[in-house]
Design a protein around this motif. Structure first.
Motif, PDB file in Angstrom:
ATOM      1  N   PRO A 201      12.922  -6.152   0.582  1.00  0.00           N
ATOM      2  CA  PRO A 201      12.708  -4.635   0.267  1.00  0.00           C
ATOM      3  C   PRO A 201      12.941  -4.340  -1.253  1.00  0.00           C
ATOM      4  O   PRO A 201      11.960  -3.351  -1.830  1.00  0.00           O
ATOM      5  N   LEU A 202      13.733  -4.957  -1.951  1.00  0.00           N
ATOM      6  CA  LEU A 202      13.657  -4.628  -3.388  1.00  0.00           C
ATOM      7  C   LEU A 202      12.292  -5.010  -3.912  1.00  0.00           C
ATOM      8  O   LEU A 202      11.994  -4.254  -5.032  1.00  0.00           O
TER       9      LEU A 202
ATOM     10  N   LEU B   9      -7.718   1.993  -5.965  1.00  0.00           N
ATOM     11  CA  LEU B   9      -7.848   2.786  -4.787  1.00  0.00           C
ATOM     12  C   LEU B   9      -6.627   3.454  -4.360  1.00  0.00           C
ATOM     13  O   LEU B   9      -6.601   4.742  -3.983  1.00  0.00           O
ATOM     14  N   LEU B  10      -5.667   2.710  -4.176  1.00  0.00           N
ATOM     15  CA  LEU B  10      -4.590   2.996  -3.746  1.00  0.00           C
ATOM     16  C   LEU B  10      -3.758   3.984  -4.663  1.00  0.00           C
ATOM     17  O   LEU B  10      -2.903   4.947  -4.160  1.00  0.00           O
TER      18      LEU B  10
ATOM     19  N   VAL C 224       8.276  -2.721  -7.019  1.00  0.00           N
ATOM     20  CA  VAL C 224       7.028  -3.303  -8.178  1.00  0.00           C
ATOM     21  C   VAL C 224       5.822  -2.507  -7.973  1.00  0.00           C
ATOM     22  O   VAL C 224       5.289  -1.972  -8.917  1.00  0.00           O
ATOM     23  N   PRO C 225       5.145  -2.413  -6.643  1.00  0.00           N
ATOM     24  CA  PRO C 225       4.139  -1.671  -6.451  1.00  0.00           C
ATOM     25  C   PRO C 225       4.531  -0.063  -6.760  1.00  0.00           C
ATOM     26  O   PRO C 225       3.541   0.833  -7.163  1.00  0.00           O
TER      27      PRO C 225
ATOM     28  N   ALA D 268       0.822  -1.303   0.056  1.00  0.00           N
ATOM     29  CA  ALA D 268       0.102  -0.054  -0.015  1.00  0.00           C
ATOM     30  C   ALA D 268       0.832   1.337  -0.022  1.00  0.00           C
ATOM     31  O   ALA D 268       0.492   2.143  -0.890  1.00  0.00           O
ATOM     32  N   VAL D 269       1.758   1.497   0.855  1.00  0.00           N
ATOM     33  CA  VAL D 269       2.654   2.438   1.072  1.00  0.00           C
ATOM     34  C   VAL D 269       3.372   2.855  -0.375  1.00  0.00           C
ATOM     35  O   VAL D 269       3.243   4.176  -0.731  1.00  0.00           O
ATOM     36  N   ALA D 270       4.255   1.695  -0.694  1.00  0.00           N
ATOM     37  CA  ALA D 270       4.997   2.135  -2.019  1.00  0.00           C
ATOM     38  C   ALA D 270       4.074   2.568  -3.334  1.00  0.00           C
ATOM     39  O   ALA D 270       4.508   3.135  -3.884  1.00  0.00           O
ATOM     40  N   MET D 271       2.880   1.934  -3.114  1.00  0.00           N
ATOM     41  CA  MET D 271       1.889   2.214  -4.468  1.00  0.00           C
ATOM     42  C   MET D 271       1.419   3.779  -4.335  1.00  0.00           C
ATOM     43  O   MET D 271       1.367   4.150  -5.426  1.00  0.00           O
TER      44      MET D 271
END
Length: 274
Positions: free
Chosen positions: A146-147, A193-194, A151-152, A92-95
């Protein structure tokens, strides 16, 4: 054509766009933007919106309509147990951050650049979905570490630049990592939504006060388009979800690929038009 008739035609076109966008959103796990953006780009040109900002208005308005569509589509897929909530929490956060970055980039580049990227992404996805690669997998599951947050981040960035939900990019990525097409579509429905929430807010800020904006705009988001398209897509997304679960894995993959091929051809045509 008088102003009243032009407005009437534009309203009818937006309602038809919402109908098609909602069904495709529920069926393919996309936010409907992959239909809404090219149609809105045409419609805004018809009513004389400046070509330099037309694509940005279409993308921003599309993202705003994705918010209720994603909610409706995700609820329909969740009721069938097709949404991976653990992955949603992890990405969620990365996206969200990727969507904000993509919004800033999209606000600064020319519309033809957005069209070219749109077409390129669609063609890559088409290759994955139409070629006989059903059993091709990068890995049996998403690897930890973490890598993988890249992707998101990329899904959010590319999708917000295009005004689309995360399904167009997210579905093929998830299937490459072993997700079934139905679970990938269901999970990607919540990606929208994200992406749409930060994307919409970003386009409101970056377009604020631009004198070229059409009537009824809040930043780059056109509220007239939002008011007409969003309710229609919200109501028709569950129908698309029912259609998706009535198709086989291969049928759904072919439908997804053929649809994106048509969209890619339309965007390539727009790039050459200038």
């Amino acid at each position: 054509m008088t102003g009243e008739w032009a407005l009437f035609l534009l309203a009818g076109l937006m309602l038809a766009t919402g109908l098609a966008g909602g069904i495709i959103a529920g069926m393919l796990g996309v936010g409907g933007g992959i239909v809404i953006v090219p149609v809105l780009d045409f419609a805004l040109g018809f009513v004389g919106v400046d070509a330099d900002i037309r694509m940005q208005v279409a993308v921003a308005t599309s993202l705003a309509t994705i918010i209720p569509t994603a909610l409706s589509s995700a609820r329909a897929h969740q009721s069938r147990g097709a949404v991976d909530m653990a992955l949603i929490r992890h990405w969620a956060v990365a996206m969200f951050c990727g969507a904000l970055i993509g919004t800033v980039i999209a606000s600064e580049v020319q519309g033809s650049v957005l069209s070219a990227v749109f077409a390129a992404v669609c063609l890559l996805v088409v290759a994955k979905m139409l070629l006989p690669l059903d059993h091709r997998r990068i890995a049996p599951g998403l690897p930890p570490g973490p890598l993988m947050q890249g992707v998101p981040l990329a899904i959010g960035g590319v999708s917000s630049m295009m005004g689309i939900g995360g399904g167009t990019v997210g579905v093929p990525i998830l299937t490459l990592f072993g997700y079934s097409i139905h679970r990938a579509v269901g999970t990607a429905s919540l990606f929208g939504l994200l992406i749409a929430v930060p994307g919409t807010l970003g386009f409101i800020v970056t377009g604020w006060g631009d004198p070229r904006l059409p009537m009824g705009s809040l930043g780059f988001v056109n509220l007239i388009g939002l008011a007409l398209i969003a309710p229609t897509t919200y109501l028709t997304a569950p129908l698309g979800a029912r259609i998706a679960h009535g198709l086989s894995k291969r049928q759904l993959g072919i439908a997804f690929g053929l649809f994106l091929l048509l969209v890619a051809c339309r965007m390539i045509y727009r790039v050459y038009q200038g």
